[in-house]
Design a protein around this motif. Structure first.
Motif: not given
Length: 122
Positions: A46, A48, A54, A74-78
């Motif tokens: 994971w 983040t 961006d 998997m990438c996501s934003t905090e």
């Protein structure tokens, strides 16, 4: 065999693609080295980033490594919490191992050492 999580974080100076990819790769390589793991041991990673990053998907840095093409990423934003550490990239590497939780070596680089000084190696 257990599935253990290895945490890591780092910071960068600028929201630029090359800097994000380089920092992600440096952090992952340090986690792999300190924990003596190989891609076959890893169930997933994971990634983040703080909302001020961006320029790219940091998973691109990992996907290009030999042997990592089948590791789920998997990438996501905090969550944008006021006062949180800016320009921060975090990894959670989930690994299959016989080691105990206290044997995992978490990695905090650059300004991210302030997040967990108790786990940071100087």
């Amino acid at each position: 065999m257990y599935n253990r999580g290895i945490r890591g974080a780092t910071t960068i100076a600028r929201n630029e693609e090359e800097e994000m990819l380089s920092a992600t790769l440096e952090l992952l390589k340090e986690i792999v080295k300190r924990n003596e793991i190989v891609p076959e041991d890893i169930s997933n990673v994971w990634i983040t980033v703080t909302p001020d990053l961006d320029a790219t998907f940091p998973a691109r840095a990992i996907r290009g490594l030999s042997g990592w093409d089948m590791v789920p990423l998997m990438c996501s934003t905090e969550i944008p919490v006021k006062g949180s550490l800016p320009k921060c990239i975090r990894l959670l590497v989930q690994v299959n191992t016989n080691k105990g939780q206290r044997e995992m070596h978490h990695v905090y680089l650059n300004e991210a050492q302030s997040l967990r000084p108790d786990l940071s190696v100087k």
